[in-house]
Design a protein around this motif. Structure first.
Motif, PDB file in Angstrom:
ATOM      1  N   GLU A 134       0.833  -1.202   0.000  1.00  0.00           N
ATOM      2  CA  GLU A 134       0.000   0.000   0.000  1.00  0.00           C
ATOM      3  C   GLU A 134       0.872   1.259   0.000  1.00  0.00           C
ATOM      4  O   GLU A 134       0.557   2.243  -0.688  1.00  0.00           O
ATOM      5  CB  GLU A 134      -0.929   0.004   1.217  1.00  0.00           C
ATOM      6  CG  GLU A 134      -1.880  -1.171   1.304  1.00  0.00           C
ATOM      7  CD  GLU A 134      -2.959  -1.123   0.229  1.00  0.00           C
ATOM      8  OE1 GLU A 134      -3.518  -0.036   0.000  1.00  0.00           O
ATOM      9  OE2 GLU A 134      -3.232  -2.174  -0.384  1.00  0.00           O
ATOM     10  N   ALA A 183       1.160   4.279  -2.754  1.00  0.00           N
ATOM     11  CA  ALA A 183       1.036   5.694  -2.402  1.00  0.00           C
ATOM     12  C   ALA A 183       2.111   6.512  -3.097  1.00  0.00           C
ATOM     13  O   ALA A 183       1.843   7.590  -3.660  1.00  0.00           O
ATOM     14  CB  ALA A 183       1.128   5.867  -0.881  1.00  0.00           C
ATOM     15  N   CYS A 187       1.285   6.774  -6.878  1.00  0.00           N
ATOM     16  CA  CYS A 187       0.223   7.744  -7.199  1.00  0.00           C
ATOM     17  C   CYS A 187       0.660   9.187  -6.963  1.00  0.00           C
ATOM     18  O   CYS A 187       0.073  10.120  -7.529  1.00  0.00           O
ATOM     19  CB  CYS A 187      -1.021   7.454  -6.366  1.00  0.00           C
ATOM     20  SG  CYS A 187      -1.911   5.969  -6.857  1.00  0.00           S
ATOM     21  N   ASP A 219      -1.497   2.422 -11.779  1.00  0.00           N
ATOM     22  CA  ASP A 219      -1.833   3.643 -11.052  1.00  0.00           C
ATOM     23  C   ASP A 219      -1.655   4.852 -11.955  1.00  0.00           C
ATOM     24  O   ASP A 219      -0.890   4.817 -12.930  1.00  0.00           O
ATOM     25  CB  ASP A 219      -0.915   3.818  -9.835  1.00  0.00           C
ATOM     26  CG  ASP A 219      -1.175   2.784  -8.750  1.00  0.00           C
ATOM     27  OD1 ASP A 219      -2.354   2.469  -8.525  1.00  0.00           O
ATOM     28  OD2 ASP A 219      -0.195   2.306  -8.139  1.00  0.00           O
ATOM     29  N   ASP A 261      -2.460  10.846  -8.787  1.00  0.00           N
ATOM     30  CA  ASP A 261      -3.685  11.163  -8.056  1.00  0.00           C
ATOM     31  C   ASP A 261      -3.318  11.318  -6.585  1.00  0.00           C
ATOM     32  O   ASP A 261      -3.164  10.323  -5.862  1.00  0.00           O
ATOM     33  CB  ASP A 261      -4.711  10.044  -8.247  1.00  0.00           C
ATOM     34  CG  ASP A 261      -6.080  10.373  -7.646  1.00  0.00           C
ATOM     35  OD1 ASP A 261      -6.132  11.165  -6.688  1.00  0.00           O
ATOM     36  OD2 ASP A 261      -7.085   9.814  -8.142  1.00  0.00           O
ATOM     37  N   ASP A 284      -5.064  12.428  -4.068  1.00  0.00           N
ATOM     38  CA  ASP A 284      -6.085  11.925  -3.154  1.00  0.00           C
ATOM     39  C   ASP A 284      -5.954  10.411  -2.992  1.00  0.00           C
ATOM     40  O   ASP A 284      -6.059   9.878  -1.879  1.00  0.00           O
ATOM     41  CB  ASP A 284      -7.489  12.275  -3.662  1.00  0.00           C
ATOM     42  CG  ASP A 284      -7.785  13.765  -3.567  1.00  0.00           C
ATOM     43  OD1 ASP A 284      -7.123  14.443  -2.742  1.00  0.00           O
ATOM     44  OD2 ASP A 284      -8.657  14.245  -4.314  1.00  0.00           O
ATOM     45  N   LYS A 285      -5.733   9.741  -4.102  1.00  0.00           N
ATOM     46  CA  LYS A 285      -5.552   8.290  -4.044  1.00  0.00           C
ATOM     47  C   LYS A 285      -4.277   7.942  -3.289  1.00  0.00           C
ATOM     48  O   LYS A 285      -4.237   6.957  -2.532  1.00  0.00           O
ATOM     49  CB  LYS A 285      -5.501   7.716  -5.465  1.00  0.00           C
ATOM     50  CG  LYS A 285      -5.535   6.190  -5.525  1.00  0.00           C
ATOM     51  CD  LYS A 285      -6.864   5.637  -5.074  1.00  0.00           C
ATOM     52  CE  LYS A 285      -6.946   4.135  -5.249  1.00  0.00           C
ATOM     53  NZ  LYS A 285      -8.212   3.562  -4.732  1.00  0.00           N
ATOM     54  N   GLN A 312      -2.982   9.607  -0.827  1.00  0.00           N
ATOM     55  CA  GLN A 312      -3.267   9.761   0.603  1.00  0.00           C
ATOM     56  C   GLN A 312      -4.081   8.569   1.123  1.00  0.00           C
ATOM     57  O   GLN A 312      -3.858   8.091   2.243  1.00  0.00           O
ATOM     58  CB  GLN A 312      -4.027  11.066   0.849  1.00  0.00           C
ATOM     59  CG  GLN A 312      -3.189  12.326   0.697  1.00  0.00           C
ATOM     60  CD  GLN A 312      -2.142  12.484   1.797  1.00  0.00           C
ATOM     61  OE1 GLN A 312      -2.145  11.765   2.791  1.00  0.00           O
ATOM     62  NE2 GLN A 312      -1.244  13.449   1.622  1.00  0.00           N
ATOM     63  N   GLU A 313      -4.982   8.077   0.293  1.00  0.00           N
ATOM     64  CA  GLU A 313      -5.789   6.915   0.694  1.00  0.00           C
ATOM     65  C   GLU A 313      -4.908   5.684   0.886  1.00  0.00           C
ATOM     66  O   GLU A 313      -5.036   4.958   1.884  1.00  0.00           O
ATOM     67  CB  GLU A 313      -6.857   6.651  -0.369  1.00  0.00           C
ATOM     68  CG  GLU A 313      -7.781   5.485  -0.049  1.00  0.00           C
ATOM     69  CD  GLU A 313      -8.796   5.235  -1.150  1.00  0.00           C
ATOM     70  OE1 GLU A 313      -9.244   4.077  -1.279  1.00  0.00           O
ATOM     71  OE2 GLU A 313      -9.125   6.191  -1.892  1.00  0.00           O
ATOM     72  N   TYR A 314      -4.011   5.454  -0.088  1.00  0.00           N
ATOM     73  CA  TYR A 314      -3.077   4.335   0.043  1.00  0.00           C
ATOM     74  C   TYR A 314      -2.208   4.509   1.288  1.00  0.00           C
ATOM     75  O   TYR A 314      -1.916   3.535   2.001  1.00  0.00           O
ATOM     76  CB  TYR A 314      -2.177   4.242  -1.194  1.00  0.00           C
ATOM     77  CG  TYR A 314      -2.754   3.461  -2.353  1.00  0.00           C
ATOM     78  CD1 TYR A 314      -3.165   2.139  -2.201  1.00  0.00           C
ATOM     79  CD2 TYR A 314      -2.859   4.041  -3.620  1.00  0.00           C
ATOM     80  CE1 TYR A 314      -3.669   1.412  -3.271  1.00  0.00           C
ATOM     81  CE2 TYR A 314      -3.367   3.325  -4.697  1.00  0.00           C
ATOM     82  CZ  TYR A 314      -3.770   2.014  -4.513  1.00  0.00           C
ATOM     83  OH  TYR A 314      -4.270   1.293  -5.568  1.00  0.00           O
ATOM     84  N   GLU A 361      -2.832   6.096   4.103  1.00  0.00           N
ATOM     85  CA  GLU A 361      -3.592   5.805   5.322  1.00  0.00           C
ATOM     86  C   GLU A 361      -3.799   4.300   5.495  1.00  0.00           C
ATOM     87  O   GLU A 361      -3.679   3.766   6.606  1.00  0.00           O
ATOM     88  CB  GLU A 361      -4.931   6.529   5.277  1.00  0.00           C
ATOM     89  CG  GLU A 361      -4.812   8.050   5.386  1.00  0.00           C
ATOM     90  CD  GLU A 361      -6.134   8.754   5.119  1.00  0.00           C
ATOM     91  OE1 GLU A 361      -7.164   8.042   5.006  1.00  0.00           O
ATOM     92  OE2 GLU A 361      -6.133   9.999   5.010  1.00  0.00           O
ATOM     93  N   ASN A 362      -4.085   3.612   4.403  1.00  0.00           N
ATOM     94  CA  ASN A 362      -4.297   2.165   4.480  1.00  0.00           C
ATOM     95  C   ASN A 362      -3.021   1.414   4.821  1.00  0.00           C
ATOM     96  O   ASN A 362      -3.067   0.306   5.382  1.00  0.00           O
ATOM     97  CB  ASN A 362      -4.854   1.636   3.163  1.00  0.00           C
ATOM     98  CG  ASN A 362      -6.279   2.094   2.898  1.00  0.00           C
ATOM     99  OD1 ASN A 362      -6.999   2.476   3.815  1.00  0.00           O
ATOM    100  ND2 ASN A 362      -6.684   2.072   1.634  1.00  0.00           N
TER     101      ASN A 362
END
Length: 513
Positions: free
Chosen positions: A295, A299, A302, A338, A341, A343-344, A346-348, A350-351
């Motif tokens: 993950e 990140a 992306c 990928d 992105d 936003d993506k 940041q999502e990766y 956090e995960n």
């Protein structure tokens, strides 16, 4: 003098158009009689080639570097060479036959001499291939060979452990060069005394400056037209361009992208452009804590604006990299890639559960292009809280450092015009400490690559490699950055300058107008 520029945009297009490339590098040899005139009545019999990187060795066996491979093309030859469609054609072998899925028979030429004056026989071939297998650097190209059998003085059979779809391609590589058995038996150091059967004989090596070669008049395809080759090491891109413009060198292997327009505008110079089967990445050491997290790697992927990387690093002369394997190799896949992105990203992030503030690391770069790319990446990663700094390193140190895994991140690439060989080199665990720089160790990937390697049916093999490539995109073991457009620039008075999709150029076929 008319400027000549040819552009080949992809390996697929190259094959469809029959390249027009290797045809100029054919087996006809360079036995023309016109050596050119420099305008003063003096016949020109020398070519000076400028390159960015210095070969790590003049032996074909103890390295796996492009810089070394290009030098090896001058002095060594193999059983086969690749044609315009990157298919194996006879070279030292005059013919070959597939006896079974695991056995190939080669009938050898009877007119081949080595630089020491000895004649080649089947015993030399067996000794060379057995010797080549003792070097870890070239194991990728011969690890499937189980045995080499001498049938008679000019016939050998190669037996593989399992069916190997890449065998003929790999036999054309530098690591399987044929040399005299007597020299192997005597303990000759081919890194100091590189005796082969190639078109040029090694003369000298002034480290950090240049290598010199002279034509081998008994070369089995005819003595080269150009009698002397100087292989000049000029690390700085603009300095190579200036040397070409001033006539100090006749050809530049690694053209500085920032100088392309001015070279094209110079009527005394010519240029060939092609897109090799090459992907450049931000290589990530998967054994490092944090980077062992899929993950977190996604990140980073992306977060990088690869359009900006191509613009800044390559002056726009390349394509954005999204896949783990070059898109101009057959059987690749864009599934699961990928895109830029934040936003993506940041999502990766956090995960992943990885704290980016604890992931400060250097990005190792070995040339100006990589440094320019690194500066863009450095700014991009800061947007998601990762601090990176640029660390410059000479190529030889860089290569050993990343191969041994003594790094966190680095910018690098790999070129190989065969999908199976590419996958084995970059992603199979057997290539850790060699060309598997991310140190990916995934049993499922290894098993799939082994299965694809042993699959002789092309359609079935490509279906498997598509599956592998999609899985690699999902693993995201490293961050694809770009596929560059490679360029060679040269004096327009040179003729028969041809570059293959694999980046090969056979100097023996070149002559002066």
């Amino acid at each position: 003098m008319k400027k000549r520029t040819s552009r080949i945009l992809s390996l697929t297009l190259l094959c469809a158009m029959a390249l027009g490339l290797l045809a100029g590098c054919s087996n006809s040899g360079g036995n023309g009689s016109d050596s050119g005139d420099n305008g003063s009545g003096e016949v020109k019999d020398t070519i000076t080639v400028a390159t960015m990187a210095e070969t790590p060795s003049v032996s074909p066996y103890d390295h796996n570097a492009t810089a070394g491979y290009l030098v090896n093309l001058l002095t060594f030859t193999s059983l086969v060479r690749l044609d315009e469609n990157l298919n194996a054609q006879p070279d030292l072998a005059e013919s070959f036959t597939n006896i079974s899925d695991t056995c190939w028979e080669f009938k050898l030429r009877q007119d081949v001499k080595f630089h020491d004056g000895s004649s080649m026989t089947a015993e030399d071939v067996k000794a060379s291939l057995d010797y080549a297998k003792t070097f870890t650097e070239g194991a990728l190209y011969n690890d499937s060979i189980e045995s080499v059998e001498v049938v008679d003085e000019y016939t050998v059979r190669i037996n593989t452990k399992v069916p190997d779809a890449a065998l003929m391609f790999n036999l054309a590589q530098h690591a399987n060069a044929i040399v005299p058995k007597a020299l192997i038996d005597s303990g000759n150091n081919f890194g100091e005394n590189p005796i082969g059967a190639g078109p040029y004989k090694f003369v000298s090596w002034t480290r950090g400056d240049q290598l010199e070669f002279e034509a081998f008049d008994e070369y089995y395809l005819g003595a080269p037209s150009i009698k002397h080759v100087i292989w000049k090491i000029i690390p700085e891109g603009s300095s190579r361009t200036i040397a070409l413009e001033a006539g100090e060198v006749d050809m530049v292997v690694d053209v500085e992208t920032m100088d392309v327009d001015r070279i094209k505008e110079n009527p005394d110079l010519a240029m060939t452009e092609y897109t090799p089967a090459n992907m450049n990445w931000l290589m990530l050491n998967n054994e490092v804590s944090g980077l062992d997290n899929k993950e977190f790697r996604h990140a980073i992927n992306c977060a990088i604006d690869k359009e900006s990387v191509v613009t800044v690093a390559l002056n726009g002369l390349g394509t954005v990299g999204e896949t783990q394997v070059p898109t101009n190799l057959p059987g690749t896949s864009s599934e699961g890639v990928d895109s830029y992105d934040l936003d993506k990203a940041q999502e990766y992030l956090e995960n992943s559960g990885v704290d980016p503030t604890g992931m400060s690391f250097p990005i190792i770069c070995s040339d100006d292009t990589k440094k320019r790319a690194g500066e863009v990446i450095q700014a991009n990663l800061k947007e998601i809280g990762i601090e990176a700094n640029i660390e410059s390193m000479d190529l030889a140190t860089y290569m050993s450092t990343v191969a041994e895994g003594n790094y966190v991140a680095a910018i690098g690439g790999y070129t190989m015009a065969d999908t199976i060989t590419y996958l084995n080199a970059v992603y199979h665990s057997k290539s850790i400490n060699a060309s598997n720089k991310s140190r990916l160790n995934d049993p499922e990937i290894d098993a799939l690559i082994d299965q694809a390697t042993a699959t002789m049916d092309q359609a079935e093999r490509e279906a498997l490699t598509e599956q592998i490539c999609a899985k690699l995109n999902e693993i995201c073991t490293q961050v694809p950055l770009y596929q560059p457009i490679s360029m060679r620039a040269y004096n327009a008075d040179l003729k028969n300058v041809v570059i293959t999709a694999a980046g090969d150029c056979r100097i023996e076929d070149i002559s002066w107008n």
